[in-house]
Design a protein around this motif. Sequence first.
Motif, PDB file in Angstrom:
ATOM      1  N   SER A 164       0.906  -1.194   0.035  1.00  0.00           N
ATOM      2  CA  SER A 164      -0.022   0.163   0.033  1.00  0.00           C
ATOM      3  C   SER A 164       1.061   1.182  -0.127  1.00  0.00           C
ATOM      4  O   SER A 164       2.112   1.362   0.274  1.00  0.00           O
ATOM      5  CB  SER A 164      -0.988   0.070   1.252  1.00  0.00           C
ATOM      6  OG  SER A 164      -0.125   0.466   2.559  1.00  0.00           O
ATOM      7  N   ILE A 165       0.165   2.282  -0.270  1.00  0.00           N
ATOM      8  CA  ILE A 165       0.932   3.675  -0.274  1.00  0.00           C
ATOM      9  C   ILE A 165       0.212   4.582   0.372  1.00  0.00           C
ATOM     10  O   ILE A 165      -1.020   4.749   0.008  1.00  0.00           O
ATOM     11  CB  ILE A 165       1.360   4.110  -1.737  1.00  0.00           C
ATOM     12  CG1 ILE A 165       2.356   3.143  -2.398  1.00  0.00           C
ATOM     13  CG2 ILE A 165       1.776   5.662  -1.897  1.00  0.00           C
ATOM     14  CD1 ILE A 165       2.912   3.576  -3.830  1.00  0.00           C
ATOM     15  N   ASP A 166       0.721   5.374   1.380  1.00  0.00           N
ATOM     16  CA  ASP A 166      -0.157   6.282   2.255  1.00  0.00           C
ATOM     17  C   ASP A 166       0.355   7.684   1.415  1.00  0.00           C
ATOM     18  O   ASP A 166       1.503   8.310   1.847  1.00  0.00           O
ATOM     19  CB  ASP A 166       0.298   6.349   3.521  1.00  0.00           C
ATOM     20  CG  ASP A 166      -0.493   7.440   4.215  1.00  0.00           C
ATOM     21  OD1 ASP A 166      -1.213   8.224   3.760  1.00  0.00           O
ATOM     22  OD2 ASP A 166      -0.205   7.330   5.594  1.00  0.00           O
ATOM     23  N   ALA A 167      -0.564   8.045   0.478  1.00  0.00           N
ATOM     24  CA  ALA A 167      -0.225   9.252  -0.349  1.00  0.00           C
ATOM     25  C   ALA A 167      -0.776  10.685   0.358  1.00  0.00           C
ATOM     26  O   ALA A 167      -0.542  11.596  -0.161  1.00  0.00           O
ATOM     27  CB  ALA A 167      -0.883   9.294  -1.722  1.00  0.00           C
ATOM     28  N   ALA A 168      -1.178  10.528   1.615  1.00  0.00           N
ATOM     29  CA  ALA A 168      -1.735  11.820   2.222  1.00  0.00           C
ATOM     30  C   ALA A 168      -0.900  12.842   2.399  1.00  0.00           C
ATOM     31  O   ALA A 168      -0.877  13.908   1.986  1.00  0.00           O
ATOM     32  CB  ALA A 168      -2.293  11.220   3.726  1.00  0.00           C
ATOM     33  N   ASN A 169       0.472  12.627   2.818  1.00  0.00           N
ATOM     34  CA  ASN A 169       1.551  13.751   2.698  1.00  0.00           C
ATOM     35  C   ASN A 169       1.902  14.182   1.620  1.00  0.00           C
ATOM     36  O   ASN A 169       2.051  15.665   1.476  1.00  0.00           O
ATOM     37  CB  ASN A 169       2.855  13.227   3.316  1.00  0.00           C
ATOM     38  CG  ASN A 169       2.653  12.579   4.891  1.00  0.00           C
ATOM     39  OD1 ASN A 169       1.833  13.235   5.621  1.00  0.00           O
ATOM     40  ND2 ASN A 169       3.722  11.886   5.395  1.00  0.00           N
ATOM     41  N   LEU A 170       1.806  13.713   0.420  1.00  0.00           N
ATOM     42  CA  LEU A 170       2.109  13.989  -1.038  1.00  0.00           C
ATOM     43  C   LEU A 170       1.041  14.987  -1.321  1.00  0.00           C
ATOM     44  O   LEU A 170       1.375  15.996  -1.906  1.00  0.00           O
ATOM     45  CB  LEU A 170       2.432  12.859  -1.595  1.00  0.00           C
ATOM     46  CG  LEU A 170       3.455  11.769  -1.372  1.00  0.00           C
ATOM     47  CD1 LEU A 170       3.812  10.769  -2.500  1.00  0.00           C
ATOM     48  CD2 LEU A 170       4.752  12.435  -0.904  1.00  0.00           C
ATOM     49  N   ALA A 171      -0.103  14.355  -1.039  1.00  0.00           N
ATOM     50  CA  ALA A 171      -1.389  15.192  -1.611  1.00  0.00           C
ATOM     51  C   ALA A 171      -1.241  16.615  -0.890  1.00  0.00           C
ATOM     52  O   ALA A 171      -1.422  17.762  -1.460  1.00  0.00           O
ATOM     53  CB  ALA A 171      -2.623  14.472  -1.271  1.00  0.00           C
ATOM     54  N   GLN A 172      -0.887  16.484   0.274  1.00  0.00           N
ATOM     55  CA  GLN A 172      -0.813  17.784   1.002  1.00  0.00           C
ATOM     56  C   GLN A 172       0.328  18.692   0.368  1.00  0.00           C
ATOM     57  O   GLN A 172      -0.105  20.077   0.334  1.00  0.00           O
ATOM     58  CB  GLN A 172      -0.426  17.663   2.530  1.00  0.00           C
ATOM     59  CG  GLN A 172      -0.838  18.411   3.385  1.00  0.00           C
ATOM     60  CD  GLN A 172      -2.044  19.231   3.620  1.00  0.00           C
ATOM     61  OE1 GLN A 172      -3.020  18.599   3.220  1.00  0.00           O
ATOM     62  NE2 GLN A 172      -2.325  20.656   3.434  1.00  0.00           N
ATOM     63  N   ASP A 173       1.463  18.335   0.330  1.00  0.00           N
ATOM     64  CA  ASP A 173       2.653  19.010  -0.387  1.00  0.00           C
ATOM     65  C   ASP A 173       2.279  19.660  -1.527  1.00  0.00           C
ATOM     66  O   ASP A 173       2.505  20.428  -2.028  1.00  0.00           O
ATOM     67  CB  ASP A 173       3.780  17.953  -0.545  1.00  0.00           C
ATOM     68  CG  ASP A 173       4.319  17.798   0.966  1.00  0.00           C
ATOM     69  OD1 ASP A 173       3.980  18.519   1.977  1.00  0.00           O
ATOM     70  OD2 ASP A 173       5.265  17.123   0.994  1.00  0.00           O
ATOM     71  N   LEU A 174       1.582  18.671  -2.487  1.00  0.00           N
ATOM     72  CA  LEU A 174       1.115  18.829  -3.949  1.00  0.00           C
ATOM     73  C   LEU A 174       0.000  20.298  -3.859  1.00  0.00           C
ATOM     74  O   LEU A 174       0.272  21.063  -4.735  1.00  0.00           O
ATOM     75  CB  LEU A 174       0.415  17.984  -4.831  1.00  0.00           C
ATOM     76  CG  LEU A 174       1.488  16.733  -5.146  1.00  0.00           C
ATOM     77  CD1 LEU A 174       0.472  15.368  -5.556  1.00  0.00           C
ATOM     78  CD2 LEU A 174       2.284  17.234  -6.275  1.00  0.00           C
ATOM     79  N   LYS A 175      -0.786  19.973  -2.815  1.00  0.00           N
ATOM     80  CA  LYS A 175      -1.777  21.233  -2.770  1.00  0.00           C
ATOM     81  C   LYS A 175      -1.101  22.855  -2.651  1.00  0.00           C
ATOM     82  O   LYS A 175      -1.580  23.631  -3.048  1.00  0.00           O
ATOM     83  CB  LYS A 175      -2.435  21.022  -1.484  1.00  0.00           C
ATOM     84  CG  LYS A 175      -4.130  20.734  -1.942  1.00  0.00           C
ATOM     85  CD  LYS A 175      -5.024  20.848  -0.590  1.00  0.00           C
ATOM     86  CE  LYS A 175      -6.184  20.101  -0.937  1.00  0.00           C
ATOM     87  NZ  LYS A 175      -6.901  19.354   0.467  1.00  0.00           N
ATOM     88  N   GLN A 176       0.170  22.401  -2.049  1.00  0.00           N
ATOM     89  CA  GLN A 176       0.738  23.789  -1.579  1.00  0.00           C
ATOM     90  C   GLN A 176       1.858  24.196  -2.731  1.00  0.00           C
ATOM     91  O   GLN A 176       2.586  24.887  -2.661  1.00  0.00           O
ATOM     92  CB  GLN A 176       1.533  23.717  -0.326  1.00  0.00           C
ATOM     93  CG  GLN A 176       0.714  23.480   0.994  1.00  0.00           C
ATOM     94  CD  GLN A 176       1.251  22.967   2.223  1.00  0.00           C
ATOM     95  OE1 GLN A 176       2.644  22.993   2.143  1.00  0.00           O
ATOM     96  NE2 GLN A 176       0.837  23.107   3.183  1.00  0.00           N
ATOM     97  N   GLY A 177       1.809  23.337  -3.910  1.00  0.00           N
ATOM     98  CA  GLY A 177       2.402  23.730  -4.994  1.00  0.00           C
ATOM     99  C   GLY A 177       3.970  23.061  -5.023  1.00  0.00           C
ATOM    100  O   GLY A 177       4.829  23.519  -5.872  1.00  0.00           O
ATOM    101  N   GLN A 178       4.293  22.357  -4.260  1.00  0.00           N
ATOM    102  CA  GLN A 178       5.483  21.626  -4.145  1.00  0.00           C
ATOM    103  C   GLN A 178       5.742  20.698  -5.199  1.00  0.00           C
ATOM    104  O   GLN A 178       4.885  20.022  -5.450  1.00  0.00           O
ATOM    105  CB  GLN A 178       5.615  20.957  -2.744  1.00  0.00           C
ATOM    106  CG  GLN A 178       5.481  21.770  -1.602  1.00  0.00           C
ATOM    107  CD  GLN A 178       6.739  21.669  -0.529  1.00  0.00           C
ATOM    108  OE1 GLN A 178       7.944  21.559  -1.103  1.00  0.00           O
ATOM    109  NE2 GLN A 178       6.601  21.740   0.720  1.00  0.00           N
TER     110      GLN A 178
END
Length: 411
Positions: free
Chosen positions: A115-129
């Motif tokens: 499995s992949i926990d993509a929550a952190n990544l989704a958060q960073d993406l939202k901030q334009g990272q």
Amino acid sequence: MALLVQKYGGTSVGSIERIEAVAEKVIRYKEQGNDLVVVVSAMSGETNRLTDLAKQIDPTVRGRELDVLLTTGEQVTIALLTMALHKRGYDAKSYTGGQVKILTDNAHNKARIVSIDAANLAQDLKQGQIIVVAGFQGVDEHGNITTLGRGGSDTTGVALAAALKADECQIFTDVDGVYTTDPRVVAEARRLEKITFEEMLEMASLGSKVLQIRAVEFAGKYEVPLRVLSSFEEGEGTLITSDSSEDDSVEQAVISGIAFNRDEAQLTINGVADTPGVAHQILGPISDANIEVDMILQNVGADGTTDFTFTVHRNDYDTALNILNKVAQDLKARVASGNNRIVKLSIVGVGMRSHAGIASKMFEILANEGINILMISTSEIKISVVVEEKYLELGVRALHDGFDLAEYETE
Ligand code: ADP
Ligand code: ASP
Ligand code: MG
């Protein structure tokens, strides 16, 4: 705005100049309004270099510590690429597999993603990272570092694309797409605009290392749009698609590609009793030693005895031959022997389903070159033959020619 997962292979990040060039390329996509998750491999040659270091200590080393060592390669490139993005004024953040977290089973050196926990990544993406992730690695449920098998960064890319529901997973490499065969062996090989998942899976399984098998499996299962492109030139690359109906090139060609595998070895046991249970008695000990068997051939019996031949990965050859010698004694067989200078050549194409005579054409092409076939195996969309290693290039070129796969259009 699209979400793209891009994976850059070893050659594409093989030097500081190349890493800087990848940063420029990533920024171009970002400036077009895309969100980006970038997966990188270790610098070219680095995984081999680290493996050699480990082997100097223990030639048979595998398992947990090897994974701790090998994953350092990708940790170097995520940091360097992220620095290159920062230098250009872009917000970016690196992640190891464990930091993401990419959870795998505990099969060290060939782990599977669970499995992949993509929550952190989704958060960073939202901030334009821009997110930079180390390919080829994960952690098991106890936090042990694992690796996904050679070529595993492809699978990291596809798995992230599936988890994040990306619009496309783009595999950037040192060729500009998937070709009818390895363009390093046949210069006339032609880039395919599209290839079906089914065919790509066969090509990868039969030795085309342009994509890791598991990456193709994953992309097929989760319907991830997957494209192979060049890191060095612009272009459309090759789209791996589940849809063959609208694809002219796939429809017209009976054969889509030719794959080959140099990692094969053949073992034979002669003069075993032609009675029920013999195949199990021979292959049981081989499978108990965790050795995978590929092709199997049993001759028609004569005088109550028969010959039995099978192939294994070349790395397993010595172990398999030792086991077979022991089996030969137990079964009172005439002799066990082996050959580790063989290769497998395969033709692949969904068009084979509706066309007869492809196998005989393949055998004719090889016969015309004086190439002796040692073993044959077929399935719905592929035909494989085992031949002596010295015939690899000649065989692949002859088949490529014989099935008219070359590029004819003149510039
Ligand atoms: P990366 O380091 O980017 O992951 P790989 O070396 O794993 O790159 O894969 C790219 C290589 O795959 C190419 O350089 C090419 O020699 C080889 N290859 C084998 N078969 C094919 C094929 N059918 N089409 C394109 N490339 C192929
Ligand atoms: N660095 C790893 C390898 O060389 C993983 C990868 O490049 O995909 O196999
Ligand atoms: Mg690769």
